[in-house]
Design an enzyme around this catalytic site. Structure first.
Site, PDB file in Angstrom:
ATOM      1  N   TRP A 162     -19.835  13.013  12.282  1.00  0.00           N
ATOM      2  CA  TRP A 162     -20.603  13.124  13.716  1.00  0.00           C
ATOM      3  C   TRP A 162     -19.711  13.429  14.737  1.00  0.00           C
ATOM      4  O   TRP A 162     -18.683  13.043  14.941  1.00  0.00           O
ATOM      5  CB  TRP A 162     -21.148  11.546  13.798  1.00  0.00           C
ATOM      6  CG  TRP A 162     -21.683  11.046  15.271  1.00  0.00           C
ATOM      7  CD1 TRP A 162     -23.108  11.644  15.480  1.00  0.00           C
ATOM      8  CD2 TRP A 162     -21.222  10.695  16.237  1.00  0.00           C
ATOM      9  NE1 TRP A 162     -23.307  11.012  16.604  1.00  0.00           N
ATOM     10  CE2 TRP A 162     -22.272  10.462  17.320  1.00  0.00           C
ATOM     11  CE3 TRP A 162     -19.995   9.904  16.381  1.00  0.00           C
ATOM     12  CZ2 TRP A 162     -21.948   9.605  18.427  1.00  0.00           C
ATOM     13  CZ3 TRP A 162     -19.591   9.242  17.528  1.00  0.00           C
ATOM     14  CH2 TRP A 162     -20.664   9.191  18.564  1.00  0.00           C
ATOM     15  N   ARG A 163     -20.125  14.322  15.590  1.00  0.00           N
ATOM     16  CA  ARG A 163     -19.592  14.756  16.803  1.00  0.00           C
ATOM     17  C   ARG A 163     -20.295  14.088  17.955  1.00  0.00           C
ATOM     18  O   ARG A 163     -21.344  14.243  18.071  1.00  0.00           O
ATOM     19  CB  ARG A 163     -19.453  16.034  16.907  1.00  0.00           C
ATOM     20  CG  ARG A 163     -18.956  16.408  18.575  1.00  0.00           C
ATOM     21  CD  ARG A 163     -18.899  17.909  18.926  1.00  0.00           C
ATOM     22  NE  ARG A 163     -18.932  18.034  20.433  1.00  0.00           N
ATOM     23  CZ  ARG A 163     -19.968  18.328  21.000  1.00  0.00           C
ATOM     24  NH1 ARG A 163     -21.193  18.304  20.743  1.00  0.00           N
ATOM     25  NH2 ARG A 163     -19.590  18.337  22.422  1.00  0.00           N
ATOM     26  N   ALA A 164     -19.681  13.199  18.810  1.00  0.00           N
ATOM     27  CA  ALA A 164     -20.274  12.477  20.008  1.00  0.00           C
ATOM     28  C   ALA A 164     -20.844  13.585  20.855  1.00  0.00           C
ATOM     29  O   ALA A 164     -19.985  14.471  21.289  1.00  0.00           O
ATOM     30  CB  ALA A 164     -19.303  11.526  20.695  1.00  0.00           C
ATOM     31  N   ASP A 165     -22.056  13.611  21.324  1.00  0.00           N
ATOM     32  CA  ASP A 165     -22.514  14.413  22.373  1.00  0.00           C
ATOM     33  C   ASP A 165     -23.567  13.772  23.292  1.00  0.00           C
ATOM     34  O   ASP A 165     -23.990  14.404  24.148  1.00  0.00           O
ATOM     35  CB  ASP A 165     -23.189  15.796  21.677  1.00  0.00           C
ATOM     36  CG  ASP A 165     -24.599  15.145  20.902  1.00  0.00           C
ATOM     37  OD1 ASP A 165     -24.732  14.180  20.703  1.00  0.00           O
ATOM     38  OD2 ASP A 165     -25.141  16.072  20.390  1.00  0.00           O
ATOM     39  N   GLU A 185     -24.018  15.565  11.920  1.00  0.00           N
ATOM     40  CA  GLU A 185     -24.684  15.972  13.361  1.00  0.00           C
ATOM     41  C   GLU A 185     -23.768  15.892  14.515  1.00  0.00           C
ATOM     42  O   GLU A 185     -22.548  15.799  14.654  1.00  0.00           O
ATOM     43  CB  GLU A 185     -25.254  14.333  13.652  1.00  0.00           C
ATOM     44  CG  GLU A 185     -26.135  13.743  12.556  1.00  0.00           C
ATOM     45  CD  GLU A 185     -26.621  12.543  13.321  1.00  0.00           C
ATOM     46  OE1 GLU A 185     -27.893  12.144  13.404  1.00  0.00           O
ATOM     47  OE2 GLU A 185     -25.832  11.289  13.328  1.00  0.00           O
ATOM     48  N   HIS A 186     -24.320  17.126  15.194  1.00  0.00           N
ATOM     49  CA  HIS A 186     -23.837  17.533  16.601  1.00  0.00           C
ATOM     50  C   HIS A 186     -22.685  18.310  16.793  1.00  0.00           C
ATOM     51  O   HIS A 186     -22.058  18.458  17.808  1.00  0.00           O
ATOM     52  CB  HIS A 186     -23.883  16.151  17.551  1.00  0.00           C
ATOM     53  CG  HIS A 186     -24.922  15.352  17.447  1.00  0.00           C
ATOM     54  ND1 HIS A 186     -25.957  15.560  17.964  1.00  0.00           N
ATOM     55  CD2 HIS A 186     -24.765  13.915  17.217  1.00  0.00           C
ATOM     56  CE1 HIS A 186     -26.936  14.555  17.607  1.00  0.00           C
ATOM     57  NE2 HIS A 186     -26.340  13.401  17.218  1.00  0.00           N
ATOM     58  N   GLU A 207     -28.653  16.628  12.969  1.00  0.00           N
ATOM     59  CA  GLU A 207     -29.171  16.956  14.354  1.00  0.00           C
ATOM     60  C   GLU A 207     -28.235  18.234  14.829  1.00  0.00           C
ATOM     61  O   GLU A 207     -27.195  17.781  14.640  1.00  0.00           O
ATOM     62  CB  GLU A 207     -29.114  15.788  15.337  1.00  0.00           C
ATOM     63  CG  GLU A 207     -29.927  14.400  14.744  1.00  0.00           C
ATOM     64  CD  GLU A 207     -29.701  13.510  15.919  1.00  0.00           C
ATOM     65  OE1 GLU A 207     -29.065  13.604  16.958  1.00  0.00           O
ATOM     66  OE2 GLU A 207     -30.064  12.221  15.657  1.00  0.00           O
ATOM     67  N   TYR A 243     -26.852  18.289  21.135  1.00  0.00           N
ATOM     68  CA  TYR A 243     -27.684  17.983  21.988  1.00  0.00           C
ATOM     69  C   TYR A 243     -27.255  18.728  23.358  1.00  0.00           C
ATOM     70  O   TYR A 243     -27.938  19.024  24.299  1.00  0.00           O
ATOM     71  CB  TYR A 243     -27.814  16.314  22.449  1.00  0.00           C
ATOM     72  CG  TYR A 243     -28.134  15.631  21.572  1.00  0.00           C
ATOM     73  CD1 TYR A 243     -28.917  15.870  20.481  1.00  0.00           C
ATOM     74  CD2 TYR A 243     -28.551  14.239  22.022  1.00  0.00           C
ATOM     75  CE1 TYR A 243     -29.404  14.762  19.658  1.00  0.00           C
ATOM     76  CE2 TYR A 243     -29.172  13.172  21.209  1.00  0.00           C
ATOM     77  CZ  TYR A 243     -29.649  13.789  20.134  1.00  0.00           C
ATOM     78  OH  TYR A 243     -30.352  12.764  19.351  1.00  0.00           O
TER      79      TYR A 243
END
Length: 309
Positions: A190-193, A230-231, A252, A255
């Site tokens: 997961w990469r924070a977005d 994700e992301h 995902e 974003y």
């Protein structure tokens, strides 16, 4: 986490006299459901004396010295700041985290590097990217790795990777798999977005916590069961190895690409989430879901992805 920590400290206090062991289940084929069997035909019980029981504050040099001496690692809950990667160069090494123990590389290295060996087990860990960009956070096998064992595959189970969130993190690729026959079992990369509740977070941004790919597979016959990516800012997954298989994939798209021009794969709008390389002849994937939400609080114009897979 508090209870897990107390259990770990209790075990450490008991020392070698404790009649505790870590059970390592063998890989099963043509199977469904959970098997809690602990007999000799179901796996191997490793005595606690074969483990270094690690604690927050232990240095990477000390942990690597234990690994080089032939010990396994049992990581009690905490954040382990690493000045170098943990090197797993012995076949069958077990690295087990309690309470999702967290590894953080501070100097732009990987958190874990597995050598050209088979049968290693890495489980129950979180890896948080550091502020200095790492080319890769978990590398399973060096480039061109060949060691494999179908009956005892190198396995990552319940391994989570984050780029950004608790602090600014940067990495090009979260997990790179070069060893053939590797088993990935419940992986979340997961990469924070975005932050909770629309809060603006200075540790998160398109040019702040950067990351291209969640998973790159170069080895042949790699299997992923339960893959969540994700992301990331380019392809979430790139599969270059022959004979790969995924069972259940959730993803995902990012974003937060600020504009379409900032998120282009050559002449194509956006990046596909799950990309199987052009030269791959055999690949199987079952139960894939990819979706997008371009956050109006973070983008100045809508973006389009030409292809999800």
């Amino acid at each position: 986490l508090g209870h897990a920590d107390r259990v770990a400290v209790h075990l450490a206090d008991l020392g070698d006299a404790a009649s505790y062991s870590v059970f390592v289940p063998r890989a099963r084929t043509d199977s469904t459901g959970v098997d809690w069997s602990t007999g000799a035909d179901a796996g191997t019980a490793l005595p606690l004396s074969s483990f270094r029981i690690a604690h927050e504050g232990d240095s990477a040099a000390d942990l690597n010295a234990s690994l080089a001496a032939g010990q396994n690692l049992l990581l009690t809950p905490g954040v382990y700041h690493l000045s170098e990667a943990l090197h797993i160069d012995r076949a069958g090494t077990v690295v087990l985290g309690l309470g999702m123990a967290t590894l953080t590389p501070d100097a732009g290295t990987a958190a874990i590097e597995v050598g050209d060996v088979a049968g290693g087990k890495i489980a129950g860990l979180t890896v948080d990217a550091g502020a200095v960009e790492s080319p890769v956070l978990i590398q399973v096998g060096p480039e061109g790795a060949s060691a494999s064992d179908a009956a005892d595959p190198t396995t990552l189970t319940d391994v989570f990777v984050r780029v950004g969130g608790p602090w600014v993190g940067r990495a090009v690729t979260s997990i790179e798999v070069n060893s053939p026959g590797t088993l990935l079992d419940d992986i979340w990369a997961w990469r924070a977005d975005h932050a909770s509740g629309g809060v603006v977070d200075s540790t998160i941004g398109w040019g702040v916590n950067t990351a291209d790919h969640g998973l790159v597979v170069n080895g042949s016959d790699v299997v992923a069961t339960g893959l969540f990516v994700e992301h990331y800012q380019k392809n979430q997954v790139v599969w270059n190895g022959e004979g790969g298989r995924t069972v259940f994939y959730q993803s995902e798209l990012p974003y937060d690409p600020p504009t379409q021009s900032a998120w282009m794969d050559g002449d194509s709008n956006g990046y596909a989430s799950y990309r199987v390389a052009d030269g791959v002849r055999t690949h199987a994937a079952t139960g894939l879901g990819v979706y997008s939400f371009f956050d109006p609080t973070r983008v100045s114009e809508p973006s389009v992805a030409a292809s999800a897979i």
